[in-house]
Design an enzyme around this catalytic site. Structure first.
Site, PDB file in Angstrom:
ATOM      1  N   GLY A 277      10.245 -24.338  68.835  1.00  0.00           N
ATOM      2  CA  GLY A 277       8.797 -24.452  68.671  1.00  0.00           C
ATOM      3  C   GLY A 277       7.987 -24.000  69.875  1.00  0.00           C
TER       4      GLY A 277
ATOM      5  N   SER B 172      11.103 -21.819  64.362  1.00  0.00           N
ATOM      6  CA  SER B 172      12.415 -22.040  64.979  1.00  0.00           C
ATOM      7  C   SER B 172      12.578 -21.325  66.314  1.00  0.00           C
ATOM      8  CB  SER B 172      13.523 -21.573  64.032  1.00  0.00           C
ATOM      9  OG  SER B 172      13.384 -20.192  63.742  1.00  0.00           O
ATOM     10  N   TYR B 173      11.636 -20.497  66.706  1.00  0.00           N
ATOM     11  CA  TYR B 173      11.775 -19.766  67.964  1.00  0.00           C
ATOM     12  C   TYR B 173      11.665 -20.720  69.144  1.00  0.00           C
ATOM     13  CZ  TYR B 173      11.209 -15.255  65.523  1.00  0.00           C
ATOM     14  OH  TYR B 173      11.355 -14.178  64.704  1.00  0.00           O
ATOM     15  N   ASN B 174      12.791 -20.904  69.823  1.00  0.00           N
ATOM     16  CA  ASN B 174      12.839 -21.697  71.057  1.00  0.00           C
ATOM     17  C   ASN B 174      12.320 -23.118  70.849  1.00  0.00           C
ATOM     18  OD1 ASN B 174      13.609 -19.172  72.196  1.00  0.00           O
ATOM     19  ND2 ASN B 174      11.441 -18.636  72.323  1.00  0.00           N
TER      20      ASN B 174
END
Length: 333
Positions: free
Chosen positions: A56, A52-54
Site C-alpha cells: 500500500g 498491493s504495490y509495496n
C-alpha cells in the site's frame, strides 16, 4: 505530450502513463514527488498504481502528492486490486466483499473521493465473473469509480467480460492492461485485435521488459548488479528467462537505431509501442528522475516506417496454433 482517448470512452489520457510501482520500494517519497511533478510539467496526466504495490505504500505516497498537488480534476488516477493485501482468507481475489473493501482502502490511501480507472489486476478463477462485474457496476453507480479496467486477462476472459457487461447493461470494460514490448509480442495475436475491434484501450505494462530494452543489458557483458535482473526482482526479468539469442538480436538492432536517431534505446522501444496502434498507451515506471527524463524523450517524434519494420521483423514471434493456422488461411476484406 499528446493525448489519446482511453478506448471508446470520452476520457483523454496522456500518451504515456506513469506507473508508480517503484514508490515505497526503490524510490522514496522525496524522489517520487519530484518524478510526479516533472511528469505533470511534461504534460502527463495518467497515473497507474495498485493496492498491493509495496503493502500500500505506492498508493499512500501517491495520495500525499495528490493532496499536495491540489488539482485532482486534472489527473487521471488508475489503481488495481486482486493480489493479497493481508493475511486473511478474503484479503485477495475479486469477490464482491474484497472489491468493496479494497476500493474504500484505496480511496483513503489516495486521499481522493473517486478513482478514475479501477482495474482487476488478474483474472480470478475462483470467483464468478458476474459477481465481480456486478460489484464494479454498483461502484460506478455509487460514484466511487468512473471506468472499469482489467489486467492480465486471457482473450477469452476479456471477451466474456465485455459481453457480460453488454448483456446486463453494466458499465463496460474501458481498458485492458497487459505486458507488451519488443520482447513480448504475443498480445498482437488476439488481445490487441480484440481491444481495437471492441473499443477497449490497451495499457502496455513493462514496455521496456523490466529494463532489458533500456540499453543497460548488452551482449557478452555482465548483468548489471543494480538492475532488476541483477537484483532478481521479478521472475520474468531474470537472466535465465530473458537471455536468448533472439533477445540480444533485438537489443542490437534497438541500439543501432537509437544511435542513428540520436535517441536512447528506451526512447526507441517506447516510440515503437506508440506506433503500433492509437489505442496503445505504454505504462512505464521510473526509479529516479533521470530515468523519467529518459522515458519522456520517447514522445514528440516518430520512428520512420522502415525502422518500425526492422524492429517488427527482428522481434517477431511465430504464433502457435490456432493463430498460425488462421493467419495462413483466413480470408481478409
Amino acid at each position: 505530450m499528446d493525448y489519446r482517448y482511453l478506448g471508446k470512452t470520452g476520457l483523454k489520457v496522456s500518451e504515456l502513463c506513469l506507473g508508480t510501482q517503484t514508490f515505497g520500494w526503490v524510490t522514496n517519497e522525496t524522489e517520487a514527488f519530484l518524478i510526479l511533478d516533472r511528469f505533470v510539467d511534461a504534460g502527463g496526466n495518467f497515473f497507474d498504481t495498485a493496492d498491493s504495490y509495496n503493502q500500500g505504500a505506492s498508493e499512500t505516497i501517491f495520495g500525499k502528492w495528490i493532496k499536495q498537488h491540489g488539482q485532482r480534476s486534472s489527473l487521471v488516477v488508475a489503481t488495481k486490486t486482486y493480489f493479497p493485501t493481508g493475511k486473511g482468507p478474503n484479503d485477495m481475489g475479486l469477490s464482491r466483499k474484497h472489491i468493496i473493501e479494497a476500493v474504500e482502502r484505496s480511496l483513503r490511501r489516495l486521499q481522493t473521493d473517486y478513482i478514475d480507472v479501477y482495474q482487476l489486476h488478474c483474472y480470478d478463477g475462483a470467483t464468478p465473473l458476474e459477481e465481480t462485474l456486478r460489484a464494479l457496476d454498483d461502484l460506478v453507480k455509487a460514484g466511487k469509480i468512473c471506468y472499469i479496467g482489467v489486467s492480465n486477462f486471457a482473450p477469452s476472459h476479456l471477451m466474456k467480460a465485455i459481453m457480460l457487461c453488454r448483456m446486463h447493461k453494466w458499465a463496460e470494460i474501458a481498458s485492458l492492461q497487459a505486458e507488451y514490448s519488443l520482447l513480448v509480442r504475443s498480445p498482437e495475436w488476439e488481445l490487441l485485435p480484440i481491444c481495437e475491434e471492441e473499443g477497449v484501450g490497451f495499457l502496455a505494462w513493462s514496455p521496456l521488459a523490466g529494463g532489458w530494452l533500456s540499453g543497460k543489458y548488452r551482449r557478452d557483458k555482465p548483468i548489471p548488479p543494480d538492475s532488476r535482473g541483477g537484483r532478481r526482482d521479478r521472475f520474468e526479468d531474470l537472466p535465465e528467462q530473458r537471455v536468448k539469442e533472439k533477445t540480444w538480436d533485438i537489443i542490437d538492432i534497438l541500439i543501432e537505431i537509437a544511435m542513428m536517431r540520436k535517441k536512447t534505446p528506451a526512447q526507441v522501444a517506447l516510440n515503437w509501442l506508440l506506433s503500433k496502434s492509437s489505442s496503445v498507451i505504454p505504462v512505464f515506471g521510473a526509479r529516479t528522475i533521470q530515468q523519467l527524463e529518459d522515458n519522456l524523450g520517447a514522445v514528440g517524434w516518430a520512428l520512420a516506417p522502415e525502422e518500425v519494420t526492422r524492429l517488427d521483423e527482428i522481434s517477431s514471434q511465430e504464433p502457435p496454433y490456432p493463430y498460425s493456422f488462421i493467419k495462413r488461411y483466413a480470408r481478409k476484406r
